[in-house]
Design a protein around this motif. Structure first.
Motif, PDB file in Angstrom:
ATOM      1  N   LEU A 126      19.581   7.929  -6.840  1.00  0.00           N
ATOM      2  CA  LEU A 126      20.728   7.338  -7.544  1.00  0.00           C
ATOM      3  C   LEU A 126      20.833   7.766  -9.010  1.00  0.00           C
ATOM      4  CD1 LEU A 126      20.402   3.711  -6.122  1.00  0.00           C
ATOM      5  CD2 LEU A 126      22.221   5.353  -5.615  1.00  0.00           C
ATOM      6  N   HIS A 127      19.874   8.579  -9.511  1.00  0.00           N
ATOM      7  CA  HIS A 127      19.782   8.750 -10.962  1.00  0.00           C
ATOM      8  C   HIS A 127      21.058   9.308 -11.584  1.00  0.00           C
ATOM      9  CE1 HIS A 127      18.984  13.015 -10.220  1.00  0.00           C
ATOM     10  NE2 HIS A 127      19.106  13.235 -11.506  1.00  0.00           N
ATOM     11  N   ASP A 128      21.761  10.200 -10.881  1.00  0.00           N
ATOM     12  CA  ASP A 128      22.977  10.808 -11.444  1.00  0.00           C
ATOM     13  C   ASP A 128      24.254  10.268 -10.803  1.00  0.00           C
ATOM     14  OD1 ASP A 128      22.020  12.416 -13.471  1.00  0.00           O
ATOM     15  OD2 ASP A 128      21.812  14.204 -12.216  1.00  0.00           O
ATOM     16  N   ILE A 129      24.191   9.073 -10.219  1.00  0.00           N
ATOM     17  CA  ILE A 129      25.363   8.540  -9.516  1.00  0.00           C
ATOM     18  C   ILE A 129      26.549   8.375 -10.477  1.00  0.00           C
ATOM     19  CG2 ILE A 129      24.730   6.074  -9.742  1.00  0.00           C
ATOM     20  CD1 ILE A 129      26.192   7.731  -6.620  1.00  0.00           C
ATOM     21  N   GLY A 130      26.252   8.174 -11.756  1.00  0.00           N
ATOM     22  CA  GLY A 130      27.325   8.063 -12.760  1.00  0.00           C
ATOM     23  C   GLY A 130      28.165   9.333 -12.846  1.00  0.00           C
ATOM     24  N   LYS A 131      27.620  10.466 -12.394  1.00  0.00           N
ATOM     25  CA  LYS A 131      28.399  11.717 -12.429  1.00  0.00           C
ATOM     26  C   LYS A 131      29.607  11.650 -11.491  1.00  0.00           C
ATOM     27  CE  LYS A 131      24.827  14.942 -13.894  1.00  0.00           C
ATOM     28  NZ  LYS A 131      23.979  16.069 -13.502  1.00  0.00           N
ATOM     29  N   ALA A 132      29.575  10.725 -10.530  1.00  0.00           N
ATOM     30  CA  ALA A 132      30.726  10.578  -9.631  1.00  0.00           C
ATOM     31  C   ALA A 132      31.968  10.141 -10.405  1.00  0.00           C
ATOM     32  CB  ALA A 132      30.413   9.573  -8.516  1.00  0.00           C
ATOM     33  N   HIS A 189      17.825   5.569 -18.052  1.00  0.00           N
ATOM     34  CA  HIS A 189      16.944   6.191 -19.058  1.00  0.00           C
ATOM     35  C   HIS A 189      16.311   7.529 -18.658  1.00  0.00           C
ATOM     36  CE1 HIS A 189      16.750   1.868 -20.620  1.00  0.00           C
ATOM     37  NE2 HIS A 189      17.516   2.576 -21.416  1.00  0.00           N
ATOM     38  N   HIS A 190      16.847   8.174 -17.605  1.00  0.00           N
ATOM     39  CA  HIS A 190      16.180   9.409 -17.168  1.00  0.00           C
ATOM     40  C   HIS A 190      16.372  10.582 -18.128  1.00  0.00           C
ATOM     41  CE1 HIS A 190      20.197   9.875 -15.225  1.00  0.00           C
ATOM     42  NE2 HIS A 190      19.993  11.176 -15.370  1.00  0.00           N
ATOM     43  N   HIS A 191      17.229  10.411 -19.156  1.00  0.00           N
ATOM     44  CA  HIS A 191      17.359  11.473 -20.171  1.00  0.00           C
ATOM     45  C   HIS A 191      16.715  11.072 -21.506  1.00  0.00           C
ATOM     46  CE1 HIS A 191      19.747  14.340 -17.883  1.00  0.00           C
ATOM     47  NE2 HIS A 191      20.477  13.333 -17.445  1.00  0.00           N
ATOM     48  N   GLU A 192      15.885  10.047 -21.493  1.00  0.00           N
ATOM     49  CA  GLU A 192      15.172   9.652 -22.726  1.00  0.00           C
ATOM     50  C   GLU A 192      13.894  10.483 -22.854  1.00  0.00           C
ATOM     51  OE1 GLU A 192      16.418   7.636 -24.808  1.00  0.00           O
ATOM     52  OE2 GLU A 192      17.807   6.318 -23.722  1.00  0.00           O
TER      53      GLU A 192
HETATM   54 FE   LIG Z   1      21.224  12.979 -15.364  1.00  0.00          FE
END
Ligand SMILES: [Fe+2]
Ligand SMILES: [Fe+2]
Length: 346
Positions: free
Chosen positions: A216-222, A270-273
């Motif tokens: 789910l980490h990049d689900i916001g890209k949808a 927070h996966h890009h922190e």
């Molecule tokens: Fe990402």
């Protein structure tokens, strides 16, 4: 090899026959007409207008009869992200944007079938199943609908099973052969994260938790505009800013689900922190970054480096690992060291 061609447009049939015969045996079927069973080692090739409801509904019926067929190649002429998403949601294993691009894919499929019939069968079906489950989550978010967390959990379980059975190397090679774009990325990140967690002997519940966070980490890209998400080259600074909103968008989307756990929300946001405070969106520093997030970040960067992008060839696993090692102060050194095994093992 038999190619079973399905279309909604009769004029496409002679063109496909002219292109593929005599190298391949071609059987054709017009959507809504007839009912042919095909053998499971044939390749299903679909060229239909996925923007229209009628062919999509007819295709679903056809595909129900063809669950045993492992290779499903879709021609999606308007190569837009939501059309590609629709193709994968229907069960595609590969998508091309023009009929003639099918030929190299068919050559690949034939070679792969010959080389790894027994071994890769389980992995391919895990990829198809997990990609279909992931695609339905992604499509639901794009359409502004609520999605089922169970679909994401199923995709994660398929990936864990695939890697436990055949190892991470087979998984990475197969995903890179069959998938592209955001799907490829999420399948790779989940595979790498699960491989990492299994390698350092995480308990089962933690493997699942990290796997689900990775799925789910990049689900916001949808929710990122397709012109940015599908841009075939590097993003300009303005586009980059918009793209950087995806962790918060994903967090807000998932926060609404009653069954979501705080660890998954933490991973998505927070996966890009980075440990030195130079990441986004919250510029967290080391004490505020959990172990799950540290593992996820390493898996995310590594997967992004080794995946195929339209504008650059994939990096070798060895070179990608060297880049991780050079990210001084940003990643947890003991985890980067532990990751060596996962990054370099075949
Ligand atoms: Fe990402
Ligand atoms: Fe990512």
């Amino acid at each position: 090899m038999l190619v079973h061609f399905v279309t909604d447009e009769p004029t496409k049939i002679p063109a496909i026959r002219a292109m593929l015969e005599p190298q391949y045996r071609v059987e054709s079927r017009l959507l809504g007409k007839g009912n042919t069973k095909i053998s499971s080692d044939a390749v299903l090739m679909v060229d239909a207008d996925l923007r229209k409801a009628a062919p999509v509904e007819q295709l679903k019926l056809v595909l129900q009869d063809l669950l045993g067929v492992s290779e499903k190649l879709f021609v999606v002429q308007s190569h837009l992200h939501h059309m590609v998403a629709q193709a994968f949601a229907l069960g595609a294993t590969a998508v091309v944007s023009r009929p003639k691009e099918a030929i190299p894919k068919l050559v690949q499929i034939e070679a792969a079938q010959r080389a790894a019939q027994a071994d890769s069968a389980a992995t391919s079906s895990a990829i198809t199943n997990s990609a279909a489950a992931f695609a339905s989550v992604f499509s639901a978010v794009q359409a502004g609908k609520l999605f089922m967390l169970s679909d994401a959990e199923n995709a994660t379980s398929e990936i864990i099973n695939g890697i436990e059975q055949n190892g991470l190397g087979v998984w990475l090679d197969d995903v890179r052969r069959y998938h592209q774009g955001t799907f490829q990325h999420c399948l790779l990140v989940t595979g790498v994260a699960v491989g990492f967690a299994l390698d350092i002997k995480f308990p089962d519940a933690d493997v699942k938790r990290l796997g689900l966070a990775a799925t789910l980490h990049d689900i916001g890209k949808a929710r990122i505009p397709l012109a940015i998400l599908d841009k075939p080259g590097r993003l300009d600074p303005g586009e980059e800013e918009i793209m950087k909103r995806h962790p918060v968008i994903g967090y807000e989307l998932l926060k609404a689900l009653p069954e979501i756990s705080p660890e998954i929300l933490d991973g998505v946001r927070h996966h890009h922190e980075y440990l030195d405070g130079s990441g986004y969106p919250d510029a967290l520093t080391a004490p505020e970054i959990s172990d799950l997030v540290r593992l996820l970040t390493i898996s995310d960067i590594f997967a992004a480096l080794i995946e195929q992008r339209p504008y650059r060839p994939p990096m070798s696993r060895h070179d990608a690992y060297k880049i991780l090692c050079a990210m001084d102060g940003k990643l947890e050194p003991s985890l980067v060291k532990a990751f060596r095994n996962v990054a370099l093992r075949a």
